[in-house]
Design an enzyme around this catalytic site. Structure first.
Site, PDB file in Angstrom:
ATOM      1  N   HIS A 268       0.666  -1.238   0.019  1.00 26.59           N
ATOM      2  CA  HIS A 268      -0.015  -0.097   0.053  1.00 26.59           C
ATOM      3  C   HIS A 268       0.797   1.349  -0.017  1.00 26.59           C
ATOM      4  O   HIS A 268       1.631   1.157   0.799  1.00 26.59           O
ATOM      5  CB  HIS A 268      -0.926   0.080   1.180  1.00 26.59           C
ATOM      6  CG  HIS A 268      -1.560   1.264   1.329  1.00 26.59           C
ATOM      7  ND1 HIS A 268      -1.611   2.420   2.463  1.00 26.59           N
ATOM      8  CD2 HIS A 268      -2.657   1.997   0.424  1.00 26.59           C
ATOM      9  CE1 HIS A 268      -2.354   3.138   2.213  1.00 26.59           C
ATOM     10  NE2 HIS A 268      -3.005   2.989   1.073  1.00 26.59           N
ATOM     11  N   SER A 269       0.598   2.232  -0.843  1.00 25.47           N
ATOM     12  CA  SER A 269       1.264   3.379  -0.943  1.00 25.47           C
ATOM     13  C   SER A 269       2.771   3.020  -1.264  1.00 25.47           C
ATOM     14  O   SER A 269       3.286   2.473  -2.006  1.00 25.47           O
ATOM     15  CB  SER A 269       0.967   4.386   0.275  1.00 25.47           C
ATOM     16  OG  SER A 269       1.548   5.554   0.311  1.00 25.47           O
ATOM     17  N   MET A 270       3.599   3.711  -0.044  1.00 26.53           N
ATOM     18  CA  MET A 270       5.123   3.622  -0.347  1.00 26.53           C
ATOM     19  C   MET A 270       5.456   2.271  -0.050  1.00 26.53           C
ATOM     20  O   MET A 270       6.660   1.718  -0.555  1.00 26.53           O
ATOM     21  CB  MET A 270       5.859   4.566   0.424  1.00 26.53           C
ATOM     22  CG  MET A 270       5.644   6.049   0.213  1.00 26.53           C
ATOM     23  SD  MET A 270       6.388   6.352  -1.255  1.00 26.53           S
ATOM     24  CE  MET A 270       8.094   6.068  -1.089  1.00 26.53           C
ATOM     25  N   THR A 297       0.070   3.364  -5.042  1.00 32.65           N
ATOM     26  CA  THR A 297       1.403   3.514  -4.722  1.00 32.65           C
ATOM     27  C   THR A 297       1.859   4.498  -5.969  1.00 32.65           C
ATOM     28  O   THR A 297       1.840   4.297  -7.156  1.00 32.65           O
ATOM     29  CB  THR A 297       2.192   2.178  -5.036  1.00 32.65           C
ATOM     30  OG1 THR A 297       1.713   1.124  -4.035  1.00 32.65           O
ATOM     31  CG2 THR A 297       3.584   2.252  -5.266  1.00 32.65           C
TER      32      THR A 297
END
Length: 958
Positions: A268-270, A297
């Protein structure tokens, strides 16, 4: 050079005019005498160095700028470097910034926003900490932790399924894995475990491991990102080591399965960036990862590029991934068996711009793709940065897709990359996209059976006749549509709200006429599901085409959003792919009854397309687009292409009118149902990213309209530029300029201050320096920025330069020049705003103008804070709370030093609070909190500029 007269000096000051005239001799005496005078503390305070600094700050700068605007604010502490003196230019720019900035933020939060349609998922979570994963197996055991997620209803404590690892993002929690992990357990237990065929195909439950990074700020600090990647590679090695023991102790009579050699990654995300970084680390175990699924991401660019190390990590991993799929890739960096799916939340994600989730430039279409949640079947809604983890509609699709690609019979625990991609495209794409050759043998259509028309009611349609069915005109059980030659038609399409299934429902069949004898394969075909076998002709041999349909959100008069839960089935077939089939049969199973509708037709797709290639951006902004009589040829699906609408910075409003008919449309992977008015906003080319010129790449916006072809009234379409709605797009695309551009303004102001100081003038205040910069340098600076912006946008420059190219370095050796070039290189596309569209050349100078207002705001804010502390210190000194008289140091000097000390301490405390996630584990390590200092670097710099006047020696002349 002497002091200005009192009247001139007061024109540069803000506050009351209670200043005593002090001549040069008196001021010189005051400057040299630091012993307290016997007069009152207030008079002594004003007559000490503070009053002297006020006088020296007003030295002959009245000739450099216009008379400042005086504000009636009284402060008992006065100093040249901390005075609040404004010029008219600063005030005007500040007002422009406030107005324009307010419009941008209002547009960002309230205009061109997608509706929210997520349902909340539920679960019964439990987290088992892996205490055996200690310092003997990783050097970060004291900093990070590994957990095994278990659903208390469906899971046991031992991992015996297929390993999967969840990676949280910036400041994310390990508990965010619960929604996807829980839904996977539910679907496997209630669906797959009850189907014996699933076990024969190797389907097994997933064991979700999740990592506690202590809510670390990985988006701001490259070193943290590298540490997380190193820890995760160690964690994967540990996870894989668990299964030889847990599977042996599993009480099962089934055939033993091979131990896993790879782990499925969900980031998730970074966390998705960390997942791609794993492959570049020295402790990566080849083959330990073959499937990565990322949610919101930023793959292409870092969201906050304030740390040089994180920018370098992005450059390195993107280069690694681009080369990893090439034919020249070695076994060390080969990604031939790795698939990557990037899911973006779209318009509602205000944390990560969905433009940067695009992996088309990093991964070939055969191994990955980017999809928006607005286009995923049965999801069809935009999501914010956190909702993408718990939105029930998406969680179900993700869980089902993961279970569909696993195969416990193989050491990799998954199917081949080709089969995985086919499954992912089935679950995440609509089927309306351009086909991609996955080098997978196209499966043969399932054999339906022999259809004898003598025992069923049937109806033959004329060649090219459209079929329109509802409960009022349904008279037969089977409708036969003869397939025309490829010319002049090219496509068959069918749209219905009926349930397509074998029994009950509607079946779409592809049939050809059989000879009098029934072929032998009829009795041998194990896939045969129906055999209407009668001794007399006519008979048709049919195959099933119903499983090739695409799901569309239902469009009815009572529906406003695509995420209502109701769906339509849409089938599109190319006539050239139908081979020797002669008829398309629409068969109603068991009973002749339907409540909804069914429409099918053959048409020439080329006649339903309109390309507006002659439109220009100027015409679009001034006049908009107005189309009457669209389409010229009536069809169920018509396409309007507008190549000029390509920028993600521009938004539009569209109105569609068709009196007496119901319509629905889709644009940019978004579905709109039963519409009359719609907002058009797209995610396209990202700033700072060089455009990719791919084969068969179509530029611009494509609108697809589904409409009732029986209504002869054409569409009237109006598209207008939404100026106010476009302002909000600036926030997501250029959020870093709020820090970067004001920092440049501060540097230029500091240059003006030191330039005058080096000439022998007193060190002027920040406000005076800012005014001097505006008056003398800003116009030249804006012209230079405008020229660079025009060059960048017109030429779409992507050339890389370095200091060696810009400045002569004959004195350096060849090796030294190579080192300098490698360390100091930059890309023209990375400067300013990274815009390649010439239409937006004016944005960089406009943002620099606004940066002056932002800089002035922070300067005033911090100055007021410092003056408030100084006022408190003066009050406390009058009460003799902490000031003790010393003959060698004046009270004002001690107050000044204490104020500066308190300010610095507050900055350090703010740094600690900003980075409490890192420091709670390793607070004494400098690398664990340096990015917090970096995040507030402009504030520190402003404070330094405000206080620097206290430290520089005073001069009275050249």
């Amino acid at each position: 050079m002497g002091f200005l007269e009192t009247e001139e000096r007061e024109s540069l000051e803000i506050g009351s005019h209670r200043y005593e005239e002090v001549d040069t001799l008196q001021s010189d005496q005051l400057q040299g005498d630091r012993t307290p005078s016997p007069i009152s503390s207030e008079t002594s305070f004003l007559n000490n160095t503070f009053q002297n600094n006020i006088k020296t700050s007003t030295n002959s700068f009245a000739n450099h700028f216009s008379t400042p605007w005086k504000l009636g604010i009284s402060f008992s502490m006065r100093n040249a470097s901390a005075s609040l003196s404004f010029s008219y230019s600063i005030v005007i720019i500040f007002l422009i910034t406030i107005i324009f900035g307010g419009m941008i933020m209002h547009s960002f939060f309230y205009h061109q926003r997608d509706p929210k349609g997520c349902n909340i998922s539920s679960m019964y979570p439990s987290y088992i900490r892996q205490d055996n994963f200690d310092s003997e197996q990783t050097r970060f055991a004291g900093k990070y932790s590994l957990y095994l997620y278990r659903d208390r209803v469906y899971d046991n404590d031992q991992p015996t399924g297929i390993p999967a690892l969840f990676i949280p993002g910036n400041a994310g929690s390990y508990k965010q894995a619960r929604s996807i992990a829980s839904e996977t357990s539910v679907i496997f237990s209630e669906v797959f475990s009850r189907d014996p065929a699933s076990f024969e195909m190797g389907v097994s439950t997933l064991d979700f491991f999740t990592v506690d990074f202590n809510e670390e700020f990985s988006a701001l600090h490259g070193h943290s990102l590298n540490e997380q990647a190193e820890y995760l590679n160690d964690a994967i090695r540990y996870i894989l080591s668990l299964y030889p023991l847990t599977r042996k102790t599993q009480n099962t009579t089934r055939t033993p399965h091979p131990d896993p050699t790879s782990v499925i990654i969900i980031g998730h995300s970074m966390g998705g960036v960390v997942a791609r970084t794993l492959f570049t680390m020295s402790n990566y175990q080849p083959g330990s990862i073959n499937t990565i699924l990322t949610l919101a991401t930023p793959h292409v660019l870092p969201p906050f590029p304030f740390d040089w190390q994180i920018s370098k990590i992005y450059t390195d991993i993107n280069e690694f991934w681009r080369n990893g799929y090439s034919q020249s890739a070695t076994s060390a960096n080969s990604l031939a068996d790795v698939t990557l799916i990037s899911i973006a939340g779209g318009n509602l994600d205000t944390i990560v711009c969905s433009d940067s989730a695009n992996i088309n430039s990093l991964v070939p279409a055969s191994h990955g793709f980017t999809v928006f949640t607005t286009s995923i079947p049965n999801v069809w809604t935009s999501m914010d940065h956190q909702a993408i983890l718990w939105c029930k509609q998406l969680v179900k699709v993700v869980a089902t897709s993961l279970l569909s690609i696993v195969d416990i019979r193989h050491p990799g625990q998954t199917k081949t990359s080709v089969e995985r991609m086919a499954a992912f495209r089935k679950f995440y794409l609509t089927g309306l996209e351009d086909p991609v050759d996955l080098k997978l043998n196209k499966p043969k259509r399932e054999f339906f059976g022999i259809l004898n028309l003598e025992k069923v009611s049937y109806k033959f349609l004329d060649m090219g006749q459209r079929i329109v069915l509802n409960k009022w005109n349904l008279t037969s059980q089977v409708y036969l549509m003869p397939i025309p030659p490829v010319e002049p038609v090219s496509t068959f399409s069918l749209l219905t709200d009926q349930y397509l299934s074998k029994d009950p429902g509607v079946e779409i069949l592809l049939c050809d006429v059989m000879p009098t004898e029934v072929p032998d394969h009829q009795n041998k075909d194990e896939h045969s599901s129906l055999n209407i076998d009668l001794p007399t002709a006519p008979r048709l041999s049919c195959h099933i085409a119903s499983n090739e349909v695409s799901l569309l959100p239902a469009s009815r008069r009572d529906l406003k959003h695509p995420f209502s839960g109701l769906t339509f089935n849409y089938l599109k077939l190319n006539v050239s792919d139908l081979g020797d089939y002669q008829y398309i049969a629409i068969m109603f199973q068991n009973k002749v009854f339907m409540e909804g509708f069914l429409i099918g037709e053959f048409f020439d797709e080329r006649l339903t397309m309109m390309d507006l290639n002659n439109s220009s951006m100027k015409d679009l902004i001034i006049d908009g687009i107005h189309i009457d009589g669209f389409p010229e040829h009536q069809a169920m699906v018509s396409i309007l292409r507008i190549p000029i609408i390509d920028s993600s910075l521009m938004t539009y409003k569209m109105s569609v009118r068709r009196t007496g008919c119901s319509i629905s449309s889709m644009y940019e992977s978004k579905f709109l149902v039963n519409i009359e008015y719609a907002n058009l906003n797209i995610h396209g080319q990202s700033p700072f990213v060089t455009p990719v010129n791919a084969p068969n790449f179509r530029k611009g916006l494509e609108l697809q309209f589904w409409m009732d072809p029986t209504c002869s009234i054409p569409l009237t379409i109006d598209i207008e530029w939404d100026l106010y709605g476009s302002l909000g797009k600036i926030v997501m695309r250029f959020q870093t300029i709020i820090v970067a551009f004001p920092f440049i303004i501060v540097i230029m102001t500091l240059r003006a201050q030191f330039r005058e100081y080096n000439r022998g003038e007193p060190f002027m205040s920040f406000g005076c320096g800012l005014t001097l910069f505006i008056r003398q340098t800003f116009l030249k600076f804006i012209i230079m920025v405008s020229v660079l912006s025009i060059y960048q946008s017109v030429s779409r420059a992507s050339k890389t330069y370095s200091l060696v190219d810009l400045f002569p370095m004959d004195y350096a050796s060849g090796d030294m020049q190579k080192v300098i070039k490698a360390k100091s290189s930059f890309n023209v596309n990375d400067t300013l705003l990274g815009i390649q569209d010439p239409f937006f050349w004016f944005l960089p100078p406009l943002f620099f103008l606004m940066s002056i207002g932002i800089t002035a705001f922070f300067w005033v804010l911090i100055t007021i804070i410092i003056k408030a502390f100084a006022g408190a210190a003066v009050f406390m000194s009058r009460q003799n709370l902490f000031i003790k008289h010393r003959p060698s140091e004046s009270k004002a000097s001690k107050l000044r030093r204490r104020v500066i000390t308190i300010t610095i301490l507050l900055i350090l405390v703010a740094s600690f609070l900003l980075d409490q996630g890192n420091m709670s584990v390793n607070w004494f390590a400098p690398f664990s909190w340096d990015h917090s200092i970096l995040a507030i670097a402009p504030i520190i710099f402003y404070v330094q500029i405000i206080t620097i006047g206290y430290k520089l020696p005073r001069t009275t002349g050249r």
